[in-house]
Design a protein around this motif. Structure first.
Motif, short mmCIF file in Angstrom:
data_model
loop_
_atom_site.label_atom_id
_atom_site.label_comp_id
_atom_site.label_asym_id
_atom_site.label_seq_id
_atom_site.Cartn_x
_atom_site.Cartn_y
_atom_site.Cartn_z
N VAL A 47 -12.95 -0.33 0.98
CA VAL A 47 -13.00 1.05 1.47
C VAL A 47 -13.67 1.00 2.83
CG1 VAL A 47 -13.06 2.13 -0.81
CG2 VAL A 47 -15.19 1.56 0.31
N GLN A 51 -15.94 6.89 3.52
CA GLN A 51 -15.87 6.56 2.09
C GLN A 51 -16.82 5.40 1.79
OE1 GLN A 51 -11.94 5.38 0.81
NE2 GLN A 51 -12.34 6.03 -1.29
N CYS A 70 -3.94 2.43 -3.07
CA CYS A 70 -4.19 1.45 -2.01
C CYS A 70 -2.99 1.34 -1.09
CB CYS A 70 -4.44 0.07 -2.61
SG CYS A 70 -5.76 -0.04 -3.80
N ARG A 71 -3.26 0.87 0.10
CA ARG A 71 -2.17 0.46 0.98
C ARG A 71 -2.41 -1.00 1.34
NH1 ARG A 71 -5.12 2.86 5.44
NH2 ARG A 71 -5.19 1.31 7.06
N ARG A 92 -6.44 -1.96 1.34
CA ARG A 92 -7.39 -0.90 1.66
C ARG A 92 -7.26 0.22 0.64
NH1 ARG A 92 -9.21 -2.04 6.93
NH2 ARG A 92 -7.77 -3.35 8.07
N SER A 94 -7.47 3.88 -0.48
CA SER A 94 -7.50 5.21 0.11
C SER A 94 -8.10 6.25 -0.84
CB SER A 94 -6.09 5.63 0.55
OG SER A 94 -5.18 5.48 -0.52
N LYS A 95 -7.99 5.97 -2.15
CA LYS A 95 -8.57 6.90 -3.13
C LYS A 95 -8.95 6.12 -4.38
CE LYS A 95 -7.43 11.21 -5.48
NZ LYS A 95 -6.39 12.22 -5.70
#
Length: 99
Positions: A47, A51, A70-71, A92, A94-95
């Motif tokens: 993250v 965040q 994720c990406r 990465r 994202s949430k």
């Protein structure tokens, strides 16, 4: 990519300076790495930015199960001596939220 995972470990907050090559602007990047598993595969994801700052103050409970979105970014690095090109994945988050 979306997965249901458990957290095996949460690393410390890391901060580093990055200079945008186009604008020469220096930016402080914050990140935290996680070692995650879905029970079959284990992978590292991070993250960043706000965040990461928030999670450094309130670490996630490793006893819970989480849904992560994720990406995956792909980068390449060329060996100057051999010309060989290697590709790398960077995941990465994202949430992330408890389920």
């Amino acid at each position: 990519m979306e997965k249901i995972v458990r957290i095996k470990s949460q690393g410390p907050l890391q901060q580093r300076n990055w200079t945008n090559p186009r604008t020469n602007e220096s930016i402080l990047i914050s990140s935290i790495e996680f070692l995650l598993t879905d029970g079959i595969d284990t992978f590292v994801a991070e993250v960043t930015d706000q965040q990461a700052l928030s999670l450094s103050k309130n670490p996630l409970d490793q006893q819970l199960v989480y849904s992560v979105q994720c990406r995956i970014d792909i980068s390449e690095k060329k060996n100057d001596q051999t010309g060989e090109v290697r590709h790398f994945n960077k995941i990465r988050i994202s949430k992330i939220q408890a389920v």
